[in-house]
Design a protein around this motif. Structure first.
Motif, PDB file in Angstrom:
ATOM      1  N   LYS A 167       0.823  -1.202   0.000  1.00  0.00           N
ATOM      2  CA  LYS A 167       0.000   0.000   0.000  1.00  0.00           C
ATOM      3  C   LYS A 167       0.864   1.262   0.000  1.00  0.00           C
ATOM      4  O   LYS A 167       2.007   1.263   0.480  1.00  0.00           O
ATOM      5  CB  LYS A 167      -0.924   0.016   1.223  1.00  0.00           C
ATOM      6  CG  LYS A 167      -1.914  -1.143   1.281  1.00  0.00           C
ATOM      7  CD  LYS A 167      -2.845  -1.014   2.467  1.00  0.00           C
ATOM      8  CE  LYS A 167      -3.676  -2.276   2.655  1.00  0.00           C
ATOM      9  NZ  LYS A 167      -4.489  -2.627   1.483  1.00  0.00           N
ATOM     10  N   GLU A 168       0.293   2.339  -0.533  1.00  0.00           N
ATOM     11  CA  GLU A 168       0.975   3.625  -0.503  1.00  0.00           C
ATOM     12  C   GLU A 168       1.101   4.091   0.946  1.00  0.00           C
ATOM     13  O   GLU A 168       0.126   4.091   1.697  1.00  0.00           O
ATOM     14  CB  GLU A 168       0.194   4.660  -1.308  1.00  0.00           C
ATOM     15  CG  GLU A 168       0.888   6.012  -1.355  1.00  0.00           C
ATOM     16  CD  GLU A 168       0.073   7.070  -2.090  1.00  0.00           C
ATOM     17  OE1 GLU A 168       0.554   8.213  -2.190  1.00  0.00           O
ATOM     18  OE2 GLU A 168      -1.047   6.745  -2.537  1.00  0.00           O
ATOM     19  N   GLY A 169       2.310   4.482   1.330  1.00  0.00           N
ATOM     20  CA  GLY A 169       2.550   4.909   2.709  1.00  0.00           C
ATOM     21  C   GLY A 169       3.426   3.956   3.491  1.00  0.00           C
ATOM     22  O   GLY A 169       3.764   4.220   4.637  1.00  0.00           O
ATOM     23  N   MET A 206       4.217  13.056   0.819  1.00  0.00           N
ATOM     24  CA  MET A 206       2.907  12.838   1.442  1.00  0.00           C
ATOM     25  C   MET A 206       2.866  13.295   2.900  1.00  0.00           C
ATOM     26  O   MET A 206       1.896  13.035   3.611  1.00  0.00           O
ATOM     27  CB  MET A 206       2.518  11.361   1.346  1.00  0.00           C
ATOM     28  CG  MET A 206       3.411  10.401   2.089  1.00  0.00           C
ATOM     29  SD  MET A 206       2.780   8.682   2.060  1.00  0.00           S
ATOM     30  CE  MET A 206       1.282   8.828   3.026  1.00  0.00           C
ATOM     31  N   ARG A 239      -0.166  14.819   4.599  1.00  0.00           N
ATOM     32  CA  ARG A 239      -1.344  13.966   4.801  1.00  0.00           C
ATOM     33  C   ARG A 239      -1.171  13.011   5.973  1.00  0.00           C
ATOM     34  O   ARG A 239      -2.045  12.209   6.258  1.00  0.00           O
ATOM     35  CB  ARG A 239      -1.611  13.152   3.518  1.00  0.00           C
ATOM     36  CG  ARG A 239      -1.983  14.003   2.329  1.00  0.00           C
ATOM     37  CD  ARG A 239      -2.446  13.129   1.172  1.00  0.00           C
ATOM     38  NE  ARG A 239      -1.344  12.520   0.445  1.00  0.00           N
ATOM     39  CZ  ARG A 239      -1.173  11.216   0.296  1.00  0.00           C
ATOM     40  NH1 ARG A 239      -1.998  10.361   0.869  1.00  0.00           N
ATOM     41  NH2 ARG A 239      -0.167  10.748  -0.411  1.00  0.00           N
ATOM     42  N   SER A 244      -6.069   1.346  -1.101  1.00  0.00           N
ATOM     43  CA  SER A 244      -4.822   1.516  -1.848  1.00  0.00           C
ATOM     44  C   SER A 244      -3.729   2.165  -1.013  1.00  0.00           C
ATOM     45  O   SER A 244      -2.544   2.004  -1.277  1.00  0.00           O
ATOM     46  CB  SER A 244      -5.075   2.348  -3.108  1.00  0.00           C
ATOM     47  OG  SER A 244      -5.558   3.638  -2.753  1.00  0.00           O
ATOM     48  N   ASP A 245      -4.140   2.902   0.040  1.00  0.00           N
ATOM     49  CA  ASP A 245      -3.159   3.558   0.900  1.00  0.00           C
ATOM     50  C   ASP A 245      -3.407   3.178   2.361  1.00  0.00           C
ATOM     51  O   ASP A 245      -4.438   2.617   2.713  1.00  0.00           O
ATOM     52  CB  ASP A 245      -3.192   5.075   0.720  1.00  0.00           C
ATOM     53  CG  ASP A 245      -4.587   5.656   0.930  1.00  0.00           C
ATOM     54  OD1 ASP A 245      -5.543   4.863   1.067  1.00  0.00           O
ATOM     55  OD2 ASP A 245      -4.721   6.884   0.956  1.00  0.00           O
ATOM     56  N   VAL A 246      -2.419   3.488   3.194  1.00  0.00           N
ATOM     57  CA  VAL A 246      -2.472   3.097   4.611  1.00  0.00           C
ATOM     58  C   VAL A 246      -3.516   3.932   5.349  1.00  0.00           C
ATOM     59  O   VAL A 246      -3.522   5.169   5.254  1.00  0.00           O
ATOM     60  CB  VAL A 246      -1.089   3.275   5.270  1.00  0.00           C
ATOM     61  CG1 VAL A 246      -1.167   2.948   6.762  1.00  0.00           C
ATOM     62  CG2 VAL A 246      -0.044   2.414   4.583  1.00  0.00           C
ATOM     63  N   LYS A 247      -4.389   3.247   6.094  1.00  0.00           N
ATOM     64  CA  LYS A 247      -5.364   3.922   6.935  1.00  0.00           C
ATOM     65  C   LYS A 247      -5.169   3.590   8.418  1.00  0.00           C
ATOM     66  O   LYS A 247      -5.517   4.387   9.294  1.00  0.00           O
ATOM     67  CB  LYS A 247      -6.787   3.530   6.524  1.00  0.00           C
ATOM     68  CG  LYS A 247      -7.184   3.970   5.128  1.00  0.00           C
ATOM     69  CD  LYS A 247      -7.162   5.486   4.980  1.00  0.00           C
ATOM     70  CE  LYS A 247      -7.653   5.917   3.594  1.00  0.00           C
ATOM     71  NZ  LYS A 247      -7.535   7.382   3.394  1.00  0.00           N
ATOM     72  N   GLU A 298      -1.264   6.856   8.791  1.00  0.00           N
ATOM     73  CA  GLU A 298      -1.186   7.072   7.346  1.00  0.00           C
ATOM     74  C   GLU A 298       0.116   6.565   6.749  1.00  0.00           C
ATOM     75  O   GLU A 298       0.267   6.533   5.526  1.00  0.00           O
ATOM     76  CB  GLU A 298      -1.337   8.568   7.029  1.00  0.00           C
ATOM     77  CG  GLU A 298      -2.695   9.152   7.339  1.00  0.00           C
ATOM     78  CD  GLU A 298      -2.935   9.329   8.840  1.00  0.00           C
ATOM     79  OE1 GLU A 298      -4.093   9.151   9.277  1.00  0.00           O
ATOM     80  OE2 GLU A 298      -1.964   9.634   9.568  1.00  0.00           O
ATOM     81  N   SER A 299       1.056   6.174   7.600  1.00  0.00           N
ATOM     82  CA  SER A 299       2.339   5.674   7.101  1.00  0.00           C
ATOM     83  C   SER A 299       2.911   4.651   8.068  1.00  0.00           C
ATOM     84  O   SER A 299       2.731   4.765   9.287  1.00  0.00           O
ATOM     85  CB  SER A 299       3.341   6.818   6.912  1.00  0.00           C
ATOM     86  OG  SER A 299       4.577   6.343   6.399  1.00  0.00           O
TER      87      SER A 299
END
Length: 420
Positions: free
Chosen positions: A120-122, A138, A141, A214-217, A230-231
């Motif tokens: 995932k993105e992050g 990023m 964010r 798709s990205d880190v939550k 988020e990362s």
């Protein structure tokens, strides 16, 4: 030396090329760089992210440096395979590069933990300038970042992000910092400093799953805890060895097998930095220029046929930890050793000496930069030592504990309150 090929971004490789060029104006030297940029200093990445330095202080040298010394840098070309015996690199575009000497300096990919969500993105290892740039892109964010690490590298990353006004969570799988090298007392000093600076430290846990589309939550820890983030950063992630462990080159799970001269099982193939298993004692932190010089000297002498004396390797770590000069050398978990310690007036552990048979086996120092050279010499040369003479006010640990006695004669153990 004819043509030398370095595979992967590495300041050590560049310094080796510099040494070769000083003595040999004719050798061809090529760096196959997996990043899109020029070689940079990983040890400066935390200060760059923490806004202490700018990007120009991270890049090792300018383009003109490589042109003047006639190094060729190949950026961004993907390697298909390597014929180690023939010293030939085959690229995916059909081109090939033949050499006489190969230095394995870095991997093209990172091997993240085998959990869901690492694509995932992050998710970062922050081992390359490309990854650092992606993280910074990023940063606005990011409200929370989770760092999984048991190393000093992870500690340095955690402290670098404190000024960014984001929540920093450090998950320590081993429960302490540098297990097997540092003992619990020193590890506790480091962790207490981080906590006082605002880092949330969770011991004995690791990331079990990275949540999000798709990205880190969020991340789910293996202690049934979910943290919104988020990362996620894995600074201790191993190198992906799939490019190297095909064929005749002998590899371990996360490095190339090497001896103390960084030679592999194949003639004129060497491995350096994190790619060499003989660099294992330097694992857990960034390489210093002193360590790089040792690597360069031993490889150069081996190629030139110059005998290099055998040495006893000791883990040695030096860092600026939240404004404190941290230094440690040797393995502190030494069975049967005596321990000598010194605390300051605020009960901060300033020194810890591990002595066995009157020989200094390991030492920890905080804000004692004037003692580092002497302590290093004592450990390396295995000389007899009197800790109380070396560091006035230092006491044998049992004496310190016996001095803290309650009114009814019972021994009272007082946990020092660490001041960040």
């Amino acid at each position: 030396m004819s043509r030398i090929i370095a595979i992967g971004q590495s300041i050590t490789a560049v310094k080796f090329f510099e040494k070769v060029r000083n003595d040999d104006p004719d050798s061809e030297m090529v760096i196959v760089n997996f990043d899109k940029d020029l070689p940079s200093r990983p040890e400066r990445f935390p200060d760059f992210i923490g806004k202490k330095i700018d990007r120009k202080n991270v890049v090792y040298q300018s383009e003109s440096f490589y042109k003047n010394l006639r190094f060729e840098v190949i950026n961004g070309k993907k390697i298909n395979r390597i014929n180690w015996k023939r010293k030939t690199v085959f690229f995916e575009d059909g081109q090939k590069l033949e050499g006489d000497i190969i230095l394995v300096a870095a991997s093209d990919k990172t091997s993240y933990p085998d959990i869901k969500g690492t694509i995932k993105e992050g998710v970062f290892s922050l081992k390359t300038i490309d990854q650092v740039d992606a993280f910074l892109a990023m940063i606005r964010r990011i409200d929370t970042v989770v760092i999984q690490s048991s190393s000093l590298k992870g500690v340095l990353w955690a402290q670098s992000m404190i000024p960014l006004q984001i929540e920093v969570v450090l998950a320590i799988p081993a429960g302490g910092i540098l297990p097997g090298v540092l003992d619990e007392s020193v590890s506790n000093v480091i962790i207490s400093m981080l906590e006082k600076a605002g880092v949330r430290v969770i011991r004995d846990c690791m990331v079990a799953e990275i949540l999000g589309e798709s990205d880190v939550k969020a991340v789910r820890l293996n202690v049934n805890k979910v943290i919104a983030a988020e990362s996620v950063i894995f600074p201790d992630a191993a190198s992906d060895m799939r490019l190297f462990n095909k064929g005749e080159l002998e590899c371990c799970a996360d490095a190339v097998k090497t001896n103390l001269n960084f030679e592999t099982n194949l003639d004129n193939v060497f491995a350096i930095d994190e790619m060499a298993d003989s660099c294992a004692l330097s694992a857990g932190t960034f390489l210093s220029d002193d360590v790089r010089s040792i690597l360069v000297g031993r490889i150069y002498n081996r190629i030139k046929g110059i005998e290099t004396p055998a040495v006893t390797a000791f883990p040695c770590y030096s860092a600026d930890l939240l404004g404190h000069d941290f230094f440690c050398i040797g393995l502190m978990n030494c069975e049967g050793a005596e321990v000598f310690v010194k605390y300051d007036d605020e009960q901060l552990l300033r020194a810890r000496f591990i002595v066995k048979d009157n020989i200094l086996k390991a030492a920890y120092l905080l804000n004692y930069s004037d003692l580092e050279t002497k302590v290093t010499q004592l450990v390396q040369e295995q000389q007899p030592v009197d800790p109380s003479a070396l560091c006035p006010g230092c006491l044998k640990e049992e004496h310190l504990l016996q001095s803290q006695v309650g009114s009814v004669g019972e021994r009272v153990l007082v946990k020092p309150e660490i001041q960040g």
